[in-house]
Design a protein around this motif. Structure first.
Motif, PDB file in Angstrom:
ATOM      1  N   THR A  88       0.808  -1.064   0.042  1.00  0.00           N
ATOM      2  CA  THR A  88       0.075   0.048  -0.039  1.00  0.00           C
ATOM      3  C   THR A  88       0.976   1.240  -0.117  1.00  0.00           C
ATOM      4  O   THR A  88       0.660   2.169  -0.911  1.00  0.00           O
ATOM      5  N   ASN A  89       1.697   1.287   0.764  1.00  0.00           N
ATOM      6  CA  ASN A  89       2.854   2.506   0.920  1.00  0.00           C
ATOM      7  C   ASN A  89       3.498   2.584  -0.527  1.00  0.00           C
ATOM      8  O   ASN A  89       3.638   3.882  -0.921  1.00  0.00           O
ATOM      9  N   ALA A  90       3.960   1.589  -1.118  1.00  0.00           N
ATOM     10  CA  ALA A  90       4.745   1.808  -2.182  1.00  0.00           C
ATOM     11  C   ALA A  90       3.802   2.268  -3.414  1.00  0.00           C
ATOM     12  O   ALA A  90       4.045   3.178  -4.303  1.00  0.00           O
ATOM     13  N   LEU A  91       2.637   1.751  -3.525  1.00  0.00           N
ATOM     14  CA  LEU A  91       1.384   2.366  -4.229  1.00  0.00           C
ATOM     15  C   LEU A  91       1.232   3.819  -4.382  1.00  0.00           C
ATOM     16  O   LEU A  91       0.753   4.507  -5.061  1.00  0.00           O
ATOM     17  N   SER A  92       1.228   4.073  -2.984  1.00  0.00           N
ATOM     18  CA  SER A  92       0.787   5.544  -2.642  1.00  0.00           C
ATOM     19  C   SER A  92       1.861   6.382  -3.178  1.00  0.00           C
ATOM     20  O   SER A  92       1.417   7.615  -3.243  1.00  0.00           O
ATOM     21  N   ARG A  93       3.017   6.003  -3.279  1.00  0.00           N
ATOM     22  CA  ARG A  93       3.930   6.734  -4.005  1.00  0.00           C
ATOM     23  C   ARG A  93       3.923   7.290  -5.745  1.00  0.00           C
ATOM     24  O   ARG A  93       4.553   7.935  -6.096  1.00  0.00           O
ATOM     25  N   VAL A  94       2.837   6.154  -6.013  1.00  0.00           N
ATOM     26  CA  VAL A  94       2.513   6.912  -7.509  1.00  0.00           C
ATOM     27  C   VAL A  94       1.635   7.752  -7.564  1.00  0.00           C
ATOM     28  O   VAL A  94       0.343   7.429  -6.955  1.00  0.00           O
ATOM     29  N   THR A  95       1.930   9.109  -7.958  1.00  0.00           N
ATOM     30  CA  THR A  95       1.146  10.067  -7.560  1.00  0.00           C
ATOM     31  C   THR A  95      -0.146   9.924  -8.379  1.00  0.00           C
ATOM     32  O   THR A  95      -1.333  10.801  -7.963  1.00  0.00           O
ATOM     33  N   SER A  96      -0.297   9.219  -9.689  1.00  0.00           N
ATOM     34  CA  SER A  96      -1.543   9.291 -10.099  1.00  0.00           C
ATOM     35  C   SER A  96      -2.379   8.246  -9.833  1.00  0.00           C
ATOM     36  O   SER A  96      -3.382   8.037 -10.369  1.00  0.00           O
ATOM     37  N   ILE A  97      -2.175   7.673  -8.515  1.00  0.00           N
ATOM     38  CA  ILE A  97      -3.180   6.674  -8.216  1.00  0.00           C
ATOM     39  C   ILE A  97      -3.573   7.002  -6.986  1.00  0.00           C
ATOM     40  O   ILE A  97      -2.762   7.365  -6.048  1.00  0.00           O
ATOM     41  N   VAL A  99       1.593  -3.952  -9.993  1.00  0.00           N
ATOM     42  CA  VAL A  99      -0.052  -3.591  -9.995  1.00  0.00           C
ATOM     43  C   VAL A  99      -0.149  -1.893 -10.334  1.00  0.00           C
ATOM     44  O   VAL A  99      -1.020  -1.919 -11.052  1.00  0.00           O
ATOM     45  N   ALA A 100       0.569  -1.077 -10.138  1.00  0.00           N
ATOM     46  CA  ALA A 100       0.743   0.235 -10.465  1.00  0.00           C
ATOM     47  C   ALA A 100       0.614   0.448 -11.908  1.00  0.00           C
ATOM     48  O   ALA A 100      -0.242   1.141 -12.872  1.00  0.00           O
ATOM     49  N   GLY A 101       1.287  -0.441 -12.441  1.00  0.00           N
ATOM     50  CA  GLY A 101       1.476  -0.546 -14.074  1.00  0.00           C
ATOM     51  C   GLY A 101      -0.054  -0.729 -14.608  1.00  0.00           C
ATOM     52  O   GLY A 101      -0.285  -0.570 -15.645  1.00  0.00           O
ATOM     53  N   LYS A 102      -0.637  -1.990 -13.943  1.00  0.00           N
ATOM     54  CA  LYS A 102      -1.717  -2.516 -14.361  1.00  0.00           C
ATOM     55  C   LYS A 102      -2.962  -1.377 -14.225  1.00  0.00           C
ATOM     56  O   LYS A 102      -3.936  -1.226 -15.065  1.00  0.00           O
ATOM     57  N   ILE A 103      -3.133  -0.604 -13.263  1.00  0.00           N
ATOM     58  CA  ILE A 103      -4.001   0.376 -12.995  1.00  0.00           C
ATOM     59  C   ILE A 103      -3.603   1.665 -13.586  1.00  0.00           C
ATOM     60  O   ILE A 103      -4.654   2.319 -14.450  1.00  0.00           O
TER      61      ILE A 103
END
Length: 120
Positions: free
Chosen positions: A24-33, A113-117
């Motif tokens: 979750t923390n790693a995904l939150s670093r992707v600003t567009s998500i 996961v970020a790349g899929k979203i």
């Protein structure tokens, strides 16, 4: 969503929860998500709820479900990306690596996961 502990060892619950928090923390670093706080997702731990109801309650379009298993010096993470509007599984994958490299494994899961979203 909280990750399931499939190790068979109840003492490993902290590991499954920690894995979910780190991803979750790693995904939150992707600003567009837009990512819901892990503490909000943990309120669903052990609860049976449909993806649609969870999505509505949290105000999200996608859910990441998963499980964690440790065996010897290895860890395996299985994840599924679910569209919370219609409960369709959009993507699933399995990641495995040596336990001594668990942080790199968490980052790899989050990036994929970020790349899929958000492919861009």
């Amino acid at each position: 969503m909280p990750f399931a502990n499939l190790s068979g060892d109840p003492d490993q619950e902290y590991f499954a929860d920690g894995m979910m928090v780190e991803i979750t923390n790693a995904l939150s670093r992707v600003t567009s998500i837009f990512v819901i706080a892990s503490s909000s997702a943990l309120t669903f731990k052990g609860a049976a709820a449909s993806p649609q109801s969870v999505g509505r309650r949290l105000g999200v379009r996608y859910l990441l479900e998963g499980s964690v298993r440790k065996a010897g010096g290895r860890v395996r993470i299985a994840v599924q990306l679910i569209d919370a509007v219609d409960a369709v599984q959009l993507w699933a994958s399995r990641f495995e690596d040596a336990f001594d490299d668990v942080f790199a494994l968490q980052d790899r899961v989050a990036l994929e996961v970020a790349g899929k979203i958000e492919p861009r």
